[in-house]
Design a protein around this motif. Sequence first.
Motif, PDB file in Angstrom:
ATOM      1  N   VAL A   3       0.505 -19.952   6.542  1.00 21.51           N
ATOM      2  CA  VAL A   3       0.691 -18.518   6.800  1.00 21.51           C
ATOM      3  C   VAL A   3       1.364 -18.362   8.161  1.00 21.51           C
ATOM      4  O   VAL A   3       0.972 -19.016   9.135  1.00 21.51           O
ATOM      5  CB  VAL A   3      -0.653 -17.763   6.785  1.00 21.51           C
ATOM      6  N   TRP A   4       2.364 -17.466   8.226  1.00 21.46           N
ATOM      7  CA  TRP A   4       3.114 -17.261   9.455  1.00 21.46           C
ATOM      8  C   TRP A   4       2.841 -15.882  10.051  1.00 21.46           C
ATOM      9  O   TRP A   4       2.694 -14.891   9.317  1.00 21.46           O
ATOM     10  CB  TRP A   4       4.618 -17.381   9.182  1.00 21.46           C
ATOM     11  N   ASN A   5       2.784 -15.849  11.383  1.00 19.21           N
ATOM     12  CA  ASN A   5       2.665 -14.597  12.150  1.00 19.21           C
ATOM     13  C   ASN A   5       1.497 -13.732  11.663  1.00 19.21           C
ATOM     14  O   ASN A   5       1.683 -12.672  11.058  1.00 19.21           O
ATOM     15  CB  ASN A   5       3.976 -13.808  12.099  1.00 19.21           C
ATOM     16  N   TYR A  47       3.275 -15.638  -5.212  1.00 20.90           N
ATOM     17  CA  TYR A  47       1.940 -16.065  -5.627  1.00 20.90           C
ATOM     18  C   TYR A  47       1.079 -16.372  -4.406  1.00 20.90           C
ATOM     19  O   TYR A  47      -0.096 -15.973  -4.333  1.00 20.90           O
ATOM     20  CB  TYR A  47       2.055 -17.305  -6.519  1.00 20.90           C
ATOM     21  N   SER A  48       1.659 -17.080  -3.425  1.00 21.30           N
ATOM     22  CA  SER A  48       0.921 -17.474  -2.229  1.00 21.30           C
ATOM     23  C   SER A  48       0.469 -16.252  -1.445  1.00 21.30           C
ATOM     24  O   SER A  48      -0.682 -16.174  -0.995  1.00 21.30           O
ATOM     25  CB  SER A  48       1.798 -18.364  -1.336  1.00 21.30           C
ATOM     26  N   GLN A  49       1.376 -15.287  -1.293  1.00 19.26           N
ATOM     27  CA  GLN A  49       1.016 -14.096  -0.534  1.00 19.26           C
ATOM     28  C   GLN A  49      -0.096 -13.317  -1.238  1.00 19.26           C
ATOM     29  O   GLN A  49      -0.983 -12.773  -0.578  1.00 19.26           O
ATOM     30  CB  GLN A  49       2.250 -13.226  -0.326  1.00 19.26           C
ATOM     31  N   GLN A  50      -0.055 -13.284  -2.557  1.00 14.06           N
ATOM     32  CA  GLN A  50      -1.096 -12.596  -3.286  1.00 14.06           C
ATOM     33  C   GLN A  50      -2.443 -13.275  -3.108  1.00 14.06           C
ATOM     34  O   GLN A  50      -3.467 -12.613  -2.913  1.00 14.06           O
ATOM     35  CB  GLN A  50      -0.733 -12.533  -4.774  1.00 14.06           C
ATOM     36  N   LYS A  51      -2.457 -14.611  -3.147  1.00 12.45           N
ATOM     37  CA  LYS A  51      -3.699 -15.356  -2.969  1.00 12.45           C
ATOM     38  C   LYS A  51      -4.271 -15.147  -1.574  1.00 12.45           C
ATOM     39  O   LYS A  51      -5.487 -14.979  -1.405  1.00 12.45           O
ATOM     40  CB  LYS A  51      -3.467 -16.850  -3.220  1.00 12.45           C
ATOM     41  N   VAL A  52      -3.411 -15.148  -0.557  1.00 13.25           N
ATOM     42  CA  VAL A  52      -3.876 -14.940   0.812  1.00 13.25           C
ATOM     43  C   VAL A  52      -4.397 -13.524   0.983  1.00 13.25           C
ATOM     44  O   VAL A  52      -5.423 -13.297   1.636  1.00 13.25           O
ATOM     45  CB  VAL A  52      -2.748 -15.240   1.826  1.00 13.25           C
ATOM     46  N   SER A 105      -3.621 -12.675  17.729  1.00 15.61           N
ATOM     47  CA  SER A 105      -2.572 -13.056  16.792  1.00 15.61           C
ATOM     48  C   SER A 105      -2.392 -14.568  16.815  1.00 15.61           C
ATOM     49  O   SER A 105      -2.875 -15.257  17.714  1.00 15.61           O
ATOM     50  CB  SER A 105      -1.254 -12.359  17.156  1.00 15.61           C
ATOM     51  N   ALA A 106      -1.690 -15.083  15.807  1.00 11.76           N
ATOM     52  CA  ALA A 106      -1.393 -16.509  15.718  1.00 11.76           C
ATOM     53  C   ALA A 106      -0.020 -16.674  15.087  1.00 11.76           C
ATOM     54  O   ALA A 106       0.351 -15.931  14.163  1.00 11.76           O
ATOM     55  CB  ALA A 106      -2.449 -17.241  14.893  1.00 11.76           C
ATOM     56  N   GLU A 107       0.735 -17.649  15.584  1.00 17.31           N
ATOM     57  CA  GLU A 107       2.078 -17.874  15.070  1.00 17.31           C
ATOM     58  C   GLU A 107       2.064 -18.577  13.711  1.00 17.31           C
ATOM     59  O   GLU A 107       2.904 -18.281  12.852  1.00 17.31           O
ATOM     60  CB  GLU A 107       2.886 -18.700  16.076  1.00 17.31           C
ATOM     61  N   PHE A 108       1.130 -19.489  13.518  1.00 17.45           N
ATOM     62  CA  PHE A 108       1.148 -20.284  12.292  1.00 17.45           C
ATOM     63  C   PHE A 108      -0.256 -20.786  11.975  1.00 17.45           C
ATOM     64  O   PHE A 108      -0.974 -21.249  12.859  1.00 17.45           O
ATOM     65  CB  PHE A 108       2.088 -21.488  12.455  1.00 17.45           C
ATOM     66  N   VAL A 109      -0.644 -20.671  10.713  1.00 17.26           N
ATOM     67  CA  VAL A 109      -1.945 -21.145  10.247  1.00 17.26           C
ATOM     68  C   VAL A 109      -1.721 -22.047   9.047  1.00 17.26           C
ATOM     69  O   VAL A 109      -0.964 -21.689   8.130  1.00 17.26           O
ATOM     70  CB  VAL A 109      -2.863 -19.968   9.835  1.00 17.26           C
ATOM     71  N   VAL A 110      -2.352 -23.217   9.051  1.00 16.95           N
ATOM     72  CA  VAL A 110      -2.320 -24.084   7.878  1.00 16.95           C
ATOM     73  C   VAL A 110      -3.759 -24.427   7.507  1.00 16.95           C
ATOM     74  O   VAL A 110      -4.533 -24.891   8.347  1.00 16.95           O
ATOM     75  CB  VAL A 110      -1.489 -25.363   8.114  1.00 16.95           C
ATOM     76  N   ILE A 111      -4.117 -24.154   6.266  1.00 20.54           N
ATOM     77  CA  ILE A 111      -5.451 -24.452   5.753  1.00 20.54           C
ATOM     78  C   ILE A 111      -5.322 -25.599   4.762  1.00 20.54           C
ATOM     79  O   ILE A 111      -4.679 -25.461   3.712  1.00 20.54           O
ATOM     80  CB  ILE A 111      -6.083 -23.220   5.075  1.00 20.54           C
ATOM     81  N   GLU A 129      -9.046  -6.404   9.960  1.00 20.70           N
ATOM     82  CA  GLU A 129      -7.827  -6.178   9.182  1.00 20.70           C
ATOM     83  C   GLU A 129      -6.855  -7.303   9.499  1.00 20.70           C
ATOM     84  O   GLU A 129      -6.471  -7.497  10.656  1.00 20.70           O
ATOM     85  CB  GLU A 129      -7.209  -4.824   9.531  1.00 20.70           C
ATOM     86  N   ILE A 130      -6.460  -8.053   8.475  1.00 21.58           N
ATOM     87  CA  ILE A 130      -5.593  -9.215   8.655  1.00 21.58           C
ATOM     88  C   ILE A 130      -4.247  -8.939   8.007  1.00 21.58           C
ATOM     89  O   ILE A 130      -4.173  -8.610   6.817  1.00 21.58           O
ATOM     90  CB  ILE A 130      -6.216 -10.479   8.035  1.00 21.58           C
ATOM     91  N   SER A 131      -3.180  -9.053   8.782  1.00 23.09           N
ATOM     92  CA  SER A 131      -1.832  -8.899   8.254  1.00 23.09           C
ATOM     93  C   SER A 131      -1.024 -10.145   8.611  1.00 23.09           C
ATOM     94  O   SER A 131      -1.365 -10.879   9.545  1.00 23.09           O
ATOM     95  CB  SER A 131      -1.162  -7.645   8.814  1.00 23.09           C
ATOM     96  N   PHE A 132       0.052 -10.382   7.871  1.00 20.03           N
ATOM     97  CA  PHE A 132       0.876 -11.566   8.110  1.00 20.03           C
ATOM     98  C   PHE A 132       2.274 -11.328   7.557  1.00 20.03           C
ATOM     99  O   PHE A 132       2.492 -10.441   6.729  1.00 20.03           O
ATOM    100  CB  PHE A 132       0.249 -12.807   7.467  1.00 20.03           C
ATOM    101  N   ASP A 133       3.223 -12.138   8.029  1.00 25.48           N
ATOM    102  CA  ASP A 133       4.613 -11.994   7.592  1.00 25.48           C
ATOM    103  C   ASP A 133       4.884 -12.723   6.284  1.00 25.48           C
ATOM    104  O   ASP A 133       5.536 -12.191   5.390  1.00 25.48           O
ATOM    105  CB  ASP A 133       5.573 -12.526   8.665  1.00 25.48           C
TER     106      ASP A 133
END
Length: 299
Positions: A68-70, A34-39, A82-88, A51-55
């Motif tokens: 969100v990671w990587n 669900y989280s990946q779909q929302k992001v 790039s960024a290792e970790f994002v918290v919103i 273009e934004i991609s993440f692991d």
Amino acid sequence: MSGKRGGSFLRWLVVFVSVIIIAGVVGYFVLQDYSQQKVKEFTEKYSNAVEISFDRALVNPLNQNIMVWNVQLDFAVGGTCSAEFVVIKRFDDKHAIPHYFEGDVKGINVPVDFMNLGTLSRDFGKMGYNNLRFDLSADYIYEEAAKLISVRKLDFDGKDICKLNVGFNLSDVKLDSPGLSGLIGVKVLNGDFVLHDNSLISRMIEFSAFSAKMTSETYLEGVLENLQLKMQESRSLGNGHAEDFYGELIEFIANPDNIQVKVDPADPVSLLYLFMGNSFEELLSLYGVTAHAKPAQLN
């Protein structure tokens, strides 16, 4: 009998705990999907520009934080980072320009190349930077009725660059008006900036000295003498803000550590004065700028 009851209790406990663990694991993967779909839904809004991609992504069900990671960003104009970790922690998704935001980005990496930094990439490269690595934190809110934007926190933390803490308040802001028209009428209420040097100032001195074919010591001496002259000129013109500012800047440049700059005009001042041909010294007085070298260490 007591032994049988004890054994039965343990079996039920094991079953109960097993069910909880299984439910938790299943719930975790369902939540992650669900989280990946929302992001992904969010990133698709900006697909024309980047273009934004993440692991991996996860929404914390307790506080609704989005993690969100990587993260990899590839911009349409050619740059990348790039960024290792994002918290919103808080985010307004109802407006093209969010009216509020709070979050952190850890482990940002910006390659020092022409596509990212233009001609500045050459200078940063000569200062020894192959990549700019830093963390960012931001917390702001826009009050549409009052047309007030409060940047409570904007922190930059580059371990081999510098550390910068920023906060300011602007009034009469038309946040949803793009371009220069959005700046018309905007007034500066106050602001606070704290800079801690982690080697950037020293590298800039060394690079500038090398470019001028001078030793770092000789070049630094010339910089300090020039600032001293500006301080004396400001004193002769009766501009106390500029005189004090240059005095504190001299102390900071001579021994780079911390410097705090405050903006506190007696009355709100138009932001556009920055672009109307005023001298730097006039702006210092107009915006009520004061500086203090070596304030308390940043967090």
